[in-house]
Design an enzyme around this catalytic site. Structure first.
Site, PDB file in Angstrom:
ATOM      1  CE1 TYR A 225      29.125 -30.229  19.743  1.00  0.00           C
ATOM      2  CE2 TYR A 225      29.529 -32.598  19.685  1.00  0.00           C
ATOM      3  CZ  TYR A 225      29.931 -31.298  19.397  1.00  0.00           C
ATOM      4  OH  TYR A 225      31.117 -31.080  18.773  1.00  0.00           O
ATOM      5  CG  PHE A 290      29.772 -33.558  11.645  1.00  0.00           C
ATOM      6  CD1 PHE A 290      29.128 -33.758  10.426  1.00  0.00           C
ATOM      7  CD2 PHE A 290      29.054 -33.796  12.817  1.00  0.00           C
ATOM      8  CE1 PHE A 290      27.797 -34.180  10.385  1.00  0.00           C
ATOM      9  CE2 PHE A 290      27.726 -34.217  12.780  1.00  0.00           C
ATOM     10  CZ  PHE A 290      27.102 -34.416  11.558  1.00  0.00           C
ATOM     11  CD  GLU A 291      30.973 -28.058  17.162  1.00  0.00           C
ATOM     12  OE1 GLU A 291      30.985 -26.847  17.324  1.00  0.00           O
ATOM     13  OE2 GLU A 291      31.435 -28.848  18.031  1.00  0.00           O
ATOM     14  CB  ILE A 292      24.342 -31.227  14.327  1.00  0.00           C
ATOM     15  CG1 ILE A 292      24.823 -31.523  12.894  1.00  0.00           C
ATOM     16  CG2 ILE A 292      22.881 -30.750  14.324  1.00  0.00           C
ATOM     17  CD1 ILE A 292      24.067 -32.635  12.193  1.00  0.00           C
TER      18      ILE A 292
END
Ligand code: GDP
Ligand code: MN
Length: 393
Positions: A225, A290-292
């Site tokens: 994450y 926002f997340e990757i």
């Protein structure tokens, strides 16, 4: 030889004074402030440290052409849940992300909606990228309010949320959106064979040129994450989220990872009143617009069981549980904290907060600035807690 008493007292006092002065002179200034200081807190020092790219090799290569079937791209997509009416805002976000990053790598975009996308939406978004765009309808059963939610009770709760000035409290679709982002998106058939995603909302900004393949970096460094901003949540949106989590953990103590970030989750020192109102949760969360991330985590048994438990408890509707605290608590308890990464090099804004690094690669944001909103918003930054309990990678 006996030293006279007054002289001895003087010597002791002087020694203490000297020690105190030396201590004051050499101690480093505190970066974590007490709650009383929060309003006057300056932007995080760590964001001001210059941060370049990972060391070579940089993974920017011609092989990333949009139409190359042998591209070194890994299994990932840019992902956006968005409404047709938000087309203009989506174009703004796409333009920034394509300019700073994706035009070099051409990862596909996947758009999700609870109603079909308009022809305009499809045509104009596709014009912003060389990469493939996919437009996906959310299955009814993923979006619908679950059968066990009582609509009278929902209306009652919505009134209470409104009285407590909870934003979007009475808006059913907002609750549906939070639930879908918590436990549904990665179950969509279009993502069945996809592993990583980068979540993008309409009307966000990206400021810094990024010349390496973010997804490959996640993969090569074994990260689950990635986040940019860490915030406190409004406790009145989640009064029973932590109590429900504790019930769940009592039934599944084996799900707690041995290298967890629990201390960060339950901190009560920095903003005690938040912890009290949330009944034991600091409310600190990764700001999930926002997340990757690696969807393998959401698809794992601990997370699936956790989501199922929360979904049955009803708080996505009777309270206003966001996907951000749900994701964050799960990551903080079930995941190895060393697999969670602060992307300090990605300059980002979603109103009203920024992550703005110090780097010659960034343009359009003020280095280190956390918010351009009212002064009281500065205290919403809880990255100092993440750095305190977990570190900066
Ligand atoms: P905020 O960031 O919490 O103020 O909430 P937003 O209004 O930005 O919503 C979060 C994300 O969900 C955005 O990407 C929205 O486009 C999306 N979203 C919210 N509600 C809906 C909805 O009812 N339908 C669709 N398709 N997208 C939604
Ligand atoms: Mn938003």
């Amino acid at each position: 030889m006996a030293i006279p008493r007054p002289l001895r007292a003087l010597a002791i006092v002087s020694a203490f004074l000297l020690f105190y002065l030396l201590f004051q002179a050499f101690r480093t200034p505190p970066t974590i402030h007490g709650p009383g200081d929060l309003e006057h807190e300056l932007p995080n020092e760590p964001t001001l440290q210059e941060y370049g790219e990972p060391p070579p090799p940089l993974w920017r290569a011609d092989g990333y052409a949009a139409d190359n079937p042998d591209s070194p791209r890994i299994n990932a997509t840019l992902l956006a849940l968005v409404r047709n009416e938000e087309l203009d805002g989506m174009l703004v976000s796409m333009r920034d992300l394509e300019r700073t990053w994706n035009s070099k790598f051409n990862y596909p975009w996947t758009f999700f909606n609870d109603v079909p996308f308009s022809e305009d939406f499809k045509r104009l978004t596709q014009m912003e990228t060389k990469a493939k765009c996919n437009y996906e309808l959310i299955p009814k059963e993923h979006w619908a309010v679950p059968s066990w939610i009582n609509s009278d009770l929902f209306d009652e709760s919505a009134k209470m949320l409104e009285e407590q000035e909870v934003q979007y409290g009475p808006m059913v679709s907002y609750h549906q959106m939070c639930r879908w982002n918590s436990g549904m998106f990665y179950k969509h058939p279009a993502l069945q064979d996809v592993r990583y995603y980068w979540r993008v909302e309409p009307k966000v900004h990206f400021f810094c040129d990024i010349d390496y393949d973010i997804f490959r970096w996640m993969n090569d460094h074994n990260k689950t994450y990635g986040f940019t901003i860490n915030l406190y949540d409004a406790p009145q949106t989640i009064p029973t989220l932590w109590p429900e989590t504790e019930k769940f953990m009592a039934a599944h103590p084996e799900y707690l990872h041995e290298n967890n970030a629990r201390e960060w989750v339950v901190d009560s020192k920095r903003r005690p009143e938040h912890n009290i109102k949330a009944h034991g949760y600091s409310t600190c969360h990764f700001w999930s617009n926002f997340e990757i991330a690696d969807m393998g985590f959401w698809r794992s048994k601990p997370y699936e069981d956790y989501f199922e438990h929360l979904d049955r408890a009803g708080g996505f509707f009777y309270e206003r549980w966001g996907d951000a605290p749900v994701h964050s608590i799960a990551l903080g308890l079930f995941e190895d904290k060393s697999k969670i990464h602060w992307f300090r090099d990605i300059g980002y804004q979603h109103i009203p907060y920024f992550n703005c690094p110090k780097s010659p690669k960034c343009r359009g944001c003020v280095t280190g600035r956390f918010t351009d909103g009212e002064r009281f918003l500065f205290k919403e930054d809880c990255r100092p807690n993440w750095f305190k309990y977990v570190g900066m990678d």
